[in-house]
Write an enzyme that holds these catalytic residues in place. Structure first.
Site, PDB file in Angstrom:
ATOM      1  N   HIS A 308       0.857  -1.192   0.000  1.00 26.67           N
ATOM      2  CA  HIS A 308       0.000   0.000   0.000  1.00 26.67           C
ATOM      3  C   HIS A 308       0.890   1.238   0.000  1.00 26.67           C
ATOM      4  CE1 HIS A 308      -3.214   2.784   1.099  1.00 26.67           C
ATOM      5  NE2 HIS A 308      -4.049   1.826   0.727  1.00 26.67           N
ATOM      6  N   ASP A 366      -7.803  -5.485   0.057  1.00 25.52           N
ATOM      7  CA  ASP A 366      -8.268  -6.376  -1.023  1.00 25.52           C
ATOM      8  C   ASP A 366      -7.859  -7.825  -0.813  1.00 25.52           C
ATOM      9  OD1 ASP A 366      -7.503  -3.587  -2.949  1.00 25.52           O
ATOM     10  OD2 ASP A 366      -9.514  -4.404  -2.698  1.00 25.52           O
TER      11      ASP A 366
HETATM   12  C1  SDX Z   1      -6.256  -0.093  -2.921  1.00 23.40           C
HETATM   13  O1  SDX Z   1      -4.536   4.494  -2.204  1.00 23.40           O
HETATM   14  C2  SDX Z   1      -5.412   3.835  -1.550  1.00 23.40           C
HETATM   15  O2  SDX Z   1      -5.755   4.187  -0.429  1.00 23.40           O
HETATM   16  C3  SDX Z   1      -6.005   2.626  -2.263  1.00 23.40           C
HETATM   17  C4  SDX Z   1      -6.990   1.804  -1.462  1.00 23.40           C
HETATM   18  C5  SDX Z   1      -8.250   2.575  -1.198  1.00 23.40           C
HETATM   19  O3  SDX Z   1      -8.976   2.191  -0.261  1.00 23.40           O
HETATM   20  O4  SDX Z   1      -8.597   3.478  -2.016  1.00 23.40           O
HETATM   21  O5  SDX Z   1      -6.416   1.426  -0.225  1.00 23.40           O
HETATM   22  C6  SDX Z   1      -7.407   0.544  -2.215  1.00 23.40           C
HETATM   23  O6  SDX Z   1      -6.020   0.210  -4.060  1.00 23.40           O
HETATM   24  C7  SDX Z   1      -5.369  -1.044  -2.150  1.00 23.40           C
HETATM   25  C8  SDX Z   1      -4.122  -1.502  -2.985  1.00 23.40           C
HETATM   26  C9  SDX Z   1      -4.585  -2.604  -3.939  1.00 23.40           C
HETATM   27  N1  SDX Z   1      -3.543  -2.955  -4.886  1.00 23.40           N
HETATM   28  C10 SDX Z   1      -2.884  -4.124  -4.814  1.00 23.40           C
HETATM   29  O7  SDX Z   1      -3.046  -4.952  -3.919  1.00 23.40           O
HETATM   30  C11 SDX Z   1      -1.951  -4.385  -5.984  1.00 23.40           C
HETATM   31  C12 SDX Z   1      -0.603  -4.896  -5.465  1.00 23.40           C
HETATM   32  N2  SDX Z   1       0.042  -3.823  -4.730  1.00 23.40           N
HETATM   33  C13 SDX Z   1       0.886  -2.942  -5.484  1.00 23.40           C
HETATM   34  O8  SDX Z   1       0.815  -2.867  -6.831  1.00 23.40           O
HETATM   35  C14 SDX Z   1       1.418  -1.755  -4.710  1.00 23.40           C
HETATM   36  O9  SDX Z   1       1.732  -2.176  -3.445  1.00 23.40           O
HETATM   37  C15 SDX Z   1       0.524  -0.536  -4.631  1.00 23.40           C
HETATM   38  C16 SDX Z   1       0.098  -0.084  -5.976  1.00 23.40           C
HETATM   39  C17 SDX Z   1      -0.670  -0.825  -3.797  1.00 23.40           C
HETATM   40  C18 SDX Z   1       1.334   0.588  -3.959  1.00 23.40           C
HETATM   41  O10 SDX Z   1       2.358   0.887  -4.829  1.00 23.40           O
HETATM   42  P1  SDX Z   1       3.422   2.049  -4.445  1.00 23.40           P
HETATM   43  O11 SDX Z   1       3.065   2.730  -3.199  1.00 23.40           O
HETATM   44  O12 SDX Z   1       3.617   2.896  -5.656  1.00 23.40           O
HETATM   45  O13 SDX Z   1       4.694   1.199  -4.093  1.00 23.40           O
HETATM   46  P2  SDX Z   1       5.742   0.749  -5.145  1.00 23.40           P
HETATM   47  O14 SDX Z   1       5.060   0.202  -6.349  1.00 23.40           O
HETATM   48  O15 SDX Z   1       6.711   1.853  -5.331  1.00 23.40           O
HETATM   49  O16 SDX Z   1       6.418  -0.476  -4.375  1.00 23.40           O
HETATM   50  C19 SDX Z   1       7.443  -0.249  -3.435  1.00 23.40           C
HETATM   51  C20 SDX Z   1       8.320  -1.496  -3.568  1.00 23.40           C
HETATM   52  C21 SDX Z   1       8.704  -1.799  -5.015  1.00 23.40           C
HETATM   53  O17 SDX Z   1       9.973  -2.464  -5.000  1.00 23.40           O
HETATM   54  P3  SDX Z   1      11.288  -1.559  -5.384  1.00 23.40           P
HETATM   55  O18 SDX Z   1      11.044  -1.030  -6.790  1.00 23.40           O
HETATM   56  O19 SDX Z   1      11.367  -0.478  -4.358  1.00 23.40           O
HETATM   57  O20 SDX Z   1      12.431  -2.575  -5.336  1.00 23.40           O
HETATM   58  O21 SDX Z   1       7.589  -2.649  -3.124  1.00 23.40           O
HETATM   59  C22 SDX Z   1       7.418  -3.559  -4.213  1.00 23.40           C
HETATM   60  C23 SDX Z   1       7.675  -2.787  -5.485  1.00 23.40           C
HETATM   61  O22 SDX Z   1       8.174  -3.635  -6.501  1.00 23.40           O
HETATM   62  N3  SDX Z   1       6.021  -3.998  -4.146  1.00 23.40           N
HETATM   63  C24 SDX Z   1       5.613  -5.258  -4.247  1.00 23.40           C
HETATM   64  C25 SDX Z   1       4.223  -5.217  -4.067  1.00 23.40           C
HETATM   65  N4  SDX Z   1       3.837  -3.956  -3.868  1.00 23.40           N
HETATM   66  C26 SDX Z   1       4.949  -3.204  -3.923  1.00 23.40           C
HETATM   67  N5  SDX Z   1       6.300  -6.406  -4.468  1.00 23.40           N
HETATM   68  C27 SDX Z   1       5.547  -7.550  -4.503  1.00 23.40           C
HETATM   69  N6  SDX Z   1       4.200  -7.579  -4.343  1.00 23.40           N
HETATM   70  C28 SDX Z   1       3.506  -6.443  -4.117  1.00 23.40           C
HETATM   71  N7  SDX Z   1       2.170  -6.474  -3.940  1.00 23.40           N
END
Ligand code: SDX
Length: 431
Positions: A308, A366
């Site tokens: 998140h 989720d």
């Molecule tokens: C919702 O914003 C909100 O409040 C949203 C929400 C709401 O109520 O409105 O809470 C609802 O959308 C919840 C999130 C649902 N999405 C997912 O579950 C999809 C999987 N999660 C990700 O795609 C990700 O965690 C996000 C999109 C939720 C957040 O992405 P960020 O904040 O932009 O973080 P990032 O992509 O920069 O990740 C930071 C690091 C990265 O590694 P590095 O590049 O730093 O090496 O963490 C890794 C990412 O690769 N990473 C993950 C991961 N999520 C982040 N690695 C593996 N699995 C994951 N799920």
């Protein structure tokens, strides 16, 4: 915004620029950069808005480190346990918990707006039967601006109020009808003697051929899922609604834009993607392979339902959802649901792995919601529409807050331009 005399000093090529600092009632201080471009000729740069406050708000506060989510100051776990969705809608919309009379009036107004203009049935019939329900919802909600002209003038407080009630009231009907259309069953009309969640379940699962009794345990679980998804500060879809509304577009068109944004698998589409991932994993012995893929930088696979932008500790909604999953599946006699077993083992293994804990990746809202919804009888394609039904109150509350803000300006970000600079046109014979 609290009055502050504190400033942040920015030195650019020997010139100092003092920028005001404001302190919120909770959360980080902010630096006001509104005059930076005119004073220093520079933009700030923040793709994804990781460090940017886009507005003032008094609706929802999230402390990502503490795993705290407050709606008008009330913690989500207390609201999920003690309140119910329409009362939370009132709280988000008007700022205070309602008196019994206020709640009765509000619920009555919502109940009396649950039907759709009968002509809108033809919009559903224009879609292929296998259209994703989110595609139908984007289309039908956008089309509401062609039917409810008497609540599109955003400068009229009364029309704003009617549009708000209509959106809250009609979204369950639209979502349920999108589902019925996709399975070839006749539409079921809302009933005024049912509460919000029960009405939605009946519109989804009743058929004209027999009576349908709403299971009160499922209705309570449905209502709690609505409460848990109601609002979440300036998330992507809420920011979409705010940006669309800043141009003065009508509320139905702006909510349709929010639905479109929510659909993405990185946002509201994650509940569908998460359940599909859990099904693909299939059995606990397959989990290590998927965890390895999630850790592999060369593999685009991510654990859906994990991570998140704001929560760097647990997502308080996921905790409540997990409890609800246990309760509902036990009551439905499916506590040995294989998907739930995989989810619990996946969470356990991921949270024992430094890759996830060091990157502060925990289950989000989720991760468990899809398991409950599947057990309740919903197909995965209905998971995000249900999220949209709930989040409508968040979008509408944030929209109303923005529209009535005297500082309202159209949102118009700038850019870091990396393209080709000025050059003259070359006639085709010279190319
Ligand atoms: C919702 O914003 C909100 O409040 C949203 C929400 C709401 O109520 O409105 O809470 C609802 O959308 C919840 C999130 C649902 N999405 C997912 O579950 C999809 C999987 N999660 C990700 O795609 C990700 O965690 C996000 C999109 C939720 C957040 O992405 P960020 O904040 O932009 O973080 P990032 O992509 O920069 O990740 C930071 C690091 C990265 O590694 P590095 O590049 O730093 O090496 O963490 C890794 C990412 O690769 N990473 C993950 C991961 N999520 C982040 N690695 C593996 N699995 C994951 N799920």
């Amino acid at each position: 915004m609290a009055d502050d005399t504190r400033t942040a000093r920015l030195e650019i090529e020997g010139k100092s620029h003092d920028l005001p600092i404001y302190s919120p009632t909770a959360g980080p201080d902010v630096i006001d950069i509104r005059k930076l471009y005119s004073a220093a000729g520079v933009f700030t740069y923040d793709p994804g808005f990781t460090s940017t406050a886009s507005c003032d708000s008094t609706i929802t506060f999230i402390d990502g480190d503490k795993g705290e989510l407050l709606h008008r100051g009330y913690p989500i776990d207390q609201l999920a346990e003690k309140s119910h969705f329409l009362e939370v809608c009132y709280l988000l919309l008007y700022g205070e918990l309602p008196s019994p009379a206020q709640l009765e009036d509000f619920e009555g107004r919502v109940t009396n707006h649950t039907m759709l203009h009968e002509q809108m049935v033809y919009f559903f019939r224009g879609f292929r039967r296998d259209a994703h329900p989110m595609a139908i919802m984007v289309g039908v909600v956008g089309a509401m601006s062609a039917f409810y002209h008497d609540s599109t003038d955003i400068s009229d407080p009364w029309q704003r109020e009617v549009a708000s009630i209509r959106m809250i009231a009609k979204m369950p009907t639209i979502a349920a009808w999108a589902y019925k259309y996709s399975i070839g069953q006749p539409f079921v009309y809302p009933r005024n003697d049912l509460d919000y969640a029960s009405n939605f379940l009946r519109m989804c699962f009743a058929v004209p051929a027999e009576d349908y009794e709403v299971n009160p345990i499922l209705a309570r679980a449905m209502d709690r899922i609505f409460t848990l998804h109601a609002d979440h500060e300036q998330n992507a879809s809420t920011s979409t609604v705010r940006l669309a509304s800043s141009s003065g577009a009508n509320p139905f068109a702006c909510i349709a834009a929010g639905i479109a944004c929510l659909w993405g698998p990185a946002h509201g589409g994650a509940n569908q993607a998460c359940l599909e991932m859990l099904r693909e994993i299939g059995t606990p012995d397959q989990i290590p392979e998927y965890i390895a893929r999630a850790k592999d930088k060369d593999d685009p696979f991510r654990l859906m339902g994990f991570g998140h932008r704001v929560y760097k500790n647990f997502d308080p909604r996921a905790k409540v959802m997990k409890q609800s999953a246990d309760e509902v599946l036990e009551l439905l006699g499916v506590e040995d649901n294989p998907t739930l077993q995989v989810a619990k083992e996946l969470e356990k293994q991921a949270l024992a792995d430094p890759f996830f804990t060091e990157k502060k990746l925990f289950p989000n809202v989720d991760f468990y919601s899809g398991i409950i919804l599947e057990a309740m009888g919903f197909p995965t394609s209905m998971f995000t529409p249900i999220f949209a039904v709930s989040r409508t109150i968040g979008w509408i509350s944030q929209w109303k807050e923005m529209i009535t803000d005297p500082q309202l300006k159209i949102g118009r970000p700038r850019q870091l331009y990396q393209g080709v600079t000025l050059r003259d046109y070359v006639d085709i014979e010279n190319r």
